[in-house]
Design a protein around this motif. Sequence first.
Motif, PDB file in Angstrom:
ATOM      1  N   TYR B  49      -3.374   5.704  -2.852  1.00  0.00           N
ATOM      2  CA  TYR B  49      -3.913   6.436  -4.167  1.00  0.00           C
ATOM      3  C   TYR B  49      -5.242   5.613  -4.948  1.00  0.00           C
ATOM      4  N   THR B  50      -5.103   4.384  -5.045  1.00  0.00           N
ATOM      5  CA  THR B  50      -6.459   4.004  -5.469  1.00  0.00           C
ATOM      6  C   THR B  50      -7.212   2.795  -4.396  1.00  0.00           C
ATOM      7  N   ASN B  51      -6.572   2.999  -3.395  1.00  0.00           N
ATOM      8  CA  ASN B  51      -7.425   1.945  -2.271  1.00  0.00           C
ATOM      9  C   ASN B  51      -7.138   0.620  -2.287  1.00  0.00           C
ATOM     10  N   GLN B  52      -6.156  -0.031  -2.851  1.00  0.00           N
ATOM     11  CA  GLN B  52      -6.118  -1.329  -2.670  1.00  0.00           C
ATOM     12  C   GLN B  52      -4.883  -1.812  -2.014  1.00  0.00           C
ATOM     13  N   LEU B  53      -5.118  -2.183  -0.789  1.00  0.00           N
ATOM     14  CA  LEU B  53      -4.320  -2.579   0.268  1.00  0.00           C
ATOM     15  C   LEU B  53      -3.512  -3.634  -0.321  1.00  0.00           C
ATOM     16  N   SER B  54      -2.169  -3.610  -0.288  1.00  0.00           N
ATOM     17  CA  SER B  54      -1.352  -4.857  -0.579  1.00  0.00           C
ATOM     18  C   SER B  54      -0.566  -5.220   0.581  1.00  0.00           C
ATOM     19  N   PHE B  55      -0.915  -6.632   1.001  1.00  0.00           N
ATOM     20  CA  PHE B  55       0.409  -7.386   1.842  1.00  0.00           C
ATOM     21  C   PHE B  55       1.346  -8.168   1.237  1.00  0.00           C
ATOM     22  N   GLY B  56       1.601  -7.940  -0.122  1.00  0.00           N
ATOM     23  CA  GLY B  56       2.660  -8.853  -0.830  1.00  0.00           C
ATOM     24  C   GLY B  56       3.677  -8.003  -1.572  1.00  0.00           C
ATOM     25  N   HIS B  57       3.967  -6.786  -0.922  1.00  0.00           N
ATOM     26  CA  HIS B  57       5.018  -6.035  -1.427  1.00  0.00           C
ATOM     27  C   HIS B  57       6.428  -6.756  -1.332  1.00  0.00           C
TER      28      HIS B  57
END
Lengths: 285, 331
Positions: B49-57
């Motif tokens: 939705y806000t285009n902030q890709l996270s690799f820390g979930h």
Amino acid sequence: MSAATIVHVVVSGLATGAIYALMALSLVIIYNATRTLNFAQGEMLMMSTFVAWSAQRALGLPLVLTLVVAILAGGALAWLVERAIIRRAIAGTHWDVLIITVGLSLILRAAAGLAWTHDEFPFPSFFPSAPLVVGPARVAPVSLGILGGSLALIRFTRLGRAMRAVAQNQRAARLMGISVERVYSTSWVLAGVVGAVAGVLVAPVVFLSSTMGLIVINGFTAAVIGGFGSMPGAVVGGMFLGVLENLAPLYLPSGIRYSVPFVVLVAVLVVRPAGLVGRVERRKV
Amino acid sequence: MSARRAWPVLVLAALAAWPWVASRYFVFLASLVLVNVVVAIGLNLLSGYTNQLSFGHAGFLALGAYAAALVAIHAPAVPVVVTLLLAGAFTAAVGLAFGVPCLRLGGLYLSMATLAFGFVITEAILNLDTLTKGADGLRVPVLRLGGFGALGDTGRYYLTAVTAALMVAAAVNLVRTRTGRAFLAIRESEIAAQASGVPVAAYKTAAFGLSAFYTGVAGGLFAFVVGFLSPDAFDVFLSVDFVVMIVVGGLGSVPGSIIGAAVVTVLYDWLAAFQNYRPLIFGAILIACMLFMPGGIVLSYVGGPDMAAPLTWGPRHGPQTPNARRVPGNP
């Protein structure tokens, strides 16, 4: 703590830092030409090192030839990856390509595991048994030489200008007669080669294994500390990180050591997002 | 009843009936799917939705899981709902403390900072071994729910199902509100959103906190469902699996998150015998998704707004005129 210890630690930190700088450089080369981050750089470096190691074991090559094999393998793999996968997404956003390289890193790691198992293997060092001080004295020139070469390539050659143009505006570059495809290929191959050198240098330190690619996260950290996209920044950041990582255990509890790069990364991003050497990127709307 | 209304009812009925028709193992697997559904929705709120890709979930999941487990160990009297909320709130708080400074960063940097965050969390869990038992792992006490006594697999399944259903409903409603539209506006173009009067920083922060909250609650559920926590379960590869889920299902879509989580979790379990080939297959799926169906399963087969023009297969020659959205650098 004696001054000698600190000097020793700093110098060995510079040695590690020079390797980080090379990894950072390989990331920055692709970023500068294509504005995307190659998440699979670590796995590509791991593959080329494995190939070189196999060649060395099978044929008993001297280390210099092993390095050549690694460079050839790194370049070939990068070329293959670019032609087979990345080119299909040439008009994609950074995110598309980033996610594609994430997938690629999974594939390469699994493939290496299948080919060479997931065990750790010792890798012969270029500087066996010599005191540590000799290492950096030789690693650093290799690193700086590659940096100088890349910098000159980007700044002064026709190819370098094409790379910068493609980075700035792909469509405009294409209209000016630049082959975007060729720029993509070249930058990937170049990054593969630089990465392969870094792989051979770092393998004796961290052991050769299918998860060795994770070390490139330090290369990324180095690139960010220096200012992502800046080549001198990559070297400054790499050296800084290497020294810091080696100094930290002297003053902090040992368990923290592996967190240091990440804490530094976040700190730098917050305090100075453009990095130590980098310039603030502006984008016209 | 229209098809649109019938869907949720059917799914809820299937969820409720599942423990009666499936074996014990498949009930457990369904619980895992539901946990991952909550994570995937949380991640999608941030990335899709806000285009902030996270690799820390995986780090956020670990925070929620350990928080819930520690509450359950040291304060067994606390009701499970409160425990889950605490896990979510704690994760959201940590997420915000970490996220607020990082939100000043552009997309790529944020992704890498979240990657770093994941590493720091596992490292912290290893080192705080007086609290978390470090590498030995932490045994989560059996869940007790008010009058029901100790919950078995089925009980835990229902707890997970109810929580997941509530959180899905909340997400579906959220994305239809002003906040959801603001998120989508930020995804399409941060600059355009800002120019239209959307407070970008505030909404990005909110998305980060919300995403962390979802993942924290999922972590709490994970702790109770699995019953044993160890830091190596929350490595960076798990974070990548979450990314695979939302990419496969569909970025920026709640049904997509659900489908993606289900497909990936079941596939993961199904391929357990081929452990060495699993990343190979997942990587291939990820690449194939990006190349051939950038909208994920949902947009390709279920339909929806055409957000992403598909990339064409084959070499491109001559000047292209790609969809403007896909080439942000263009004037």
